[in-house]
Design an enzyme around this catalytic site. Structure first.
Site, PDB file in Angstrom:
ATOM      1  N   SER A 201      -0.091   5.350 -10.491  1.00 38.20           N
ATOM      2  CA  SER A 201      -0.906   4.805  -9.406  1.00 38.20           C
ATOM      3  C   SER A 201      -0.195   4.785  -8.063  1.00 38.20           C
ATOM      4  O   SER A 201      -0.850   4.875  -7.019  1.00 38.20           O
ATOM      5  CB  SER A 201      -1.400   3.403  -9.768  1.00 38.20           C
ATOM      6  OG  SER A 201      -0.325   2.580 -10.168  1.00 38.20           O
ATOM      7  N   HIS A 254       1.594   0.229  -5.467  1.00 37.25           N
ATOM      8  CA  HIS A 254       0.365   0.652  -4.793  1.00 37.25           C
ATOM      9  C   HIS A 254       0.527   0.624  -3.273  1.00 37.25           C
ATOM     10  O   HIS A 254       0.204   1.598  -2.580  1.00 37.25           O
ATOM     11  CB  HIS A 254      -0.794  -0.262  -5.195  1.00 37.25           C
ATOM     12  CG  HIS A 254      -1.172  -0.151  -6.629  1.00 37.25           C
ATOM     13  ND1 HIS A 254      -2.158  -0.927  -7.207  1.00 37.25           N
ATOM     14  CD2 HIS A 254      -0.699   0.643  -7.628  1.00 37.25           C
ATOM     15  CE1 HIS A 254      -2.273  -0.613  -8.488  1.00 37.25           C
ATOM     16  NE2 HIS A 254      -1.397   0.326  -8.765  1.00 37.25           N
TER      17      HIS A 254
END
Length: 276
Positions: A201, A254
């Site tokens: 991610s 992230h």
């Protein structure tokens, strides 16, 4: 009015018209022996012709399908040719995109066979002085996923964005984005939560940031991310930061990945503008 081009297939013509509508350009179709595309505002001809050239290179690009969906033509009978699933995956992704997808899937299978712990000991971010020189660990944490939903979410975004970057800008550019974002997002996440984390991610958020800003600053590159999608990504990021899902989410990775992607896109578009 200016005739831009003619298509023998009206479905393809409609796809191009739908896409240009999302770019703020109104085109009309006239059906004769072929389907003619007409432009009312001739001052936009240069831009339309440039977009047409990109469209003809790859009319099956997901952006054109998304445009038809946005403009409500998905049920008009103007559908794209249907391809087998694996052929579609290969068509819209380059070799590095596919290689990393295969690596993630292989690691996921192994984790489910031998258990997460054994794989994490081998691939996780360096967890002590004895393994700090295991160079692969600074990147292989991105290959590990801990649920079907986790790997599906990441690989779909990776295929959609990474494939587009590789097709347009080459494997080298995608490899650089992947290496830098995996390294930096992993470093920050390690500072937040320790070494026991995993997932692609951080790289995915880097691609989101890169594709969005590259599209905003350099539309001619053919790389973009729709504003609705980047808004969704930011909302997901905020929700994860405030633990609204009740799940363990690598928020540090992230945020860092997104920042890396934005910075790289800014640098690339700055250089592109200097050349022009």
């Amino acid at each position: 009015m200016l005739m831009i081009t003619s298509f023998t297939n009206p479905r393809v013509a409609q796809a191009f018209v739908d896409y240009m509508a999302t770019q703020g350009v109104v085109l009309t179709l006239q059906q004769h022996t072929q389907t003619d595309v007409w432009l009312a505002d001739e001052s936009q001809a240069e831009r339309v012709n440039a977009e047409l050239a990109r469209f003809l290179e790859n009319p099956g690009d997901p952006r054109y399908l998304a445009a038809s969906w946005t403009n409500g033509h998905m049920d008009s009978g103007l559908h794209y040719q249907r391809f087998p699933f694996f052929a579609t995956v290969r068509e819209r992704a380059g070799p590095f995109t596919l290689l990393l997808m295969a690596a993630c899937i292989l690691v996921f299978i192994i984790m489910n066979v031998v258990g997460d712990q054994r794989v994490m000991i081998a691939l996780a971010w360096p967890y002590g002085p004895a393994v700090q020189y295991d160079v692969w660990r600074y990147f292989t944490h991105a290959l590990m996923h801990f649920s079907v939903l986790h790997i599906l979410f990441n690989l779909l975004w990776w295929w959609y964005l990474g494939g587009a970057v590789e097709k347009r800008l080459g494997s080298g550019k995608l490899i650089v984005i992947t290496i830098i974002s995996a390294l930096l997002s992993g470093y920050v996440q390690h500072k937040f939560s320790g070494p026991w984390f995993g997932g692609l991610s951080g790289v995915v958020y880097a691609l989101m940031g890169y594709a969005w800003l590259r599209g905003e600053r350099d539309p001619e590159s053919g790389i973009y991310m729709q504003r609705g999608l980047i808004t969704f990504a930011l909302l997901w990021l905020i929700a994860g930061w405030f633990d609204l899902f009740g799940m363990s989410i690598a928020n540090g990775a992230h945020v860092t990945g997104l920042a890396v992607g934005l910075a790289m896109a800014f640098a690339d578009t700055l250089n592109a503008r200097k050349r022009t």
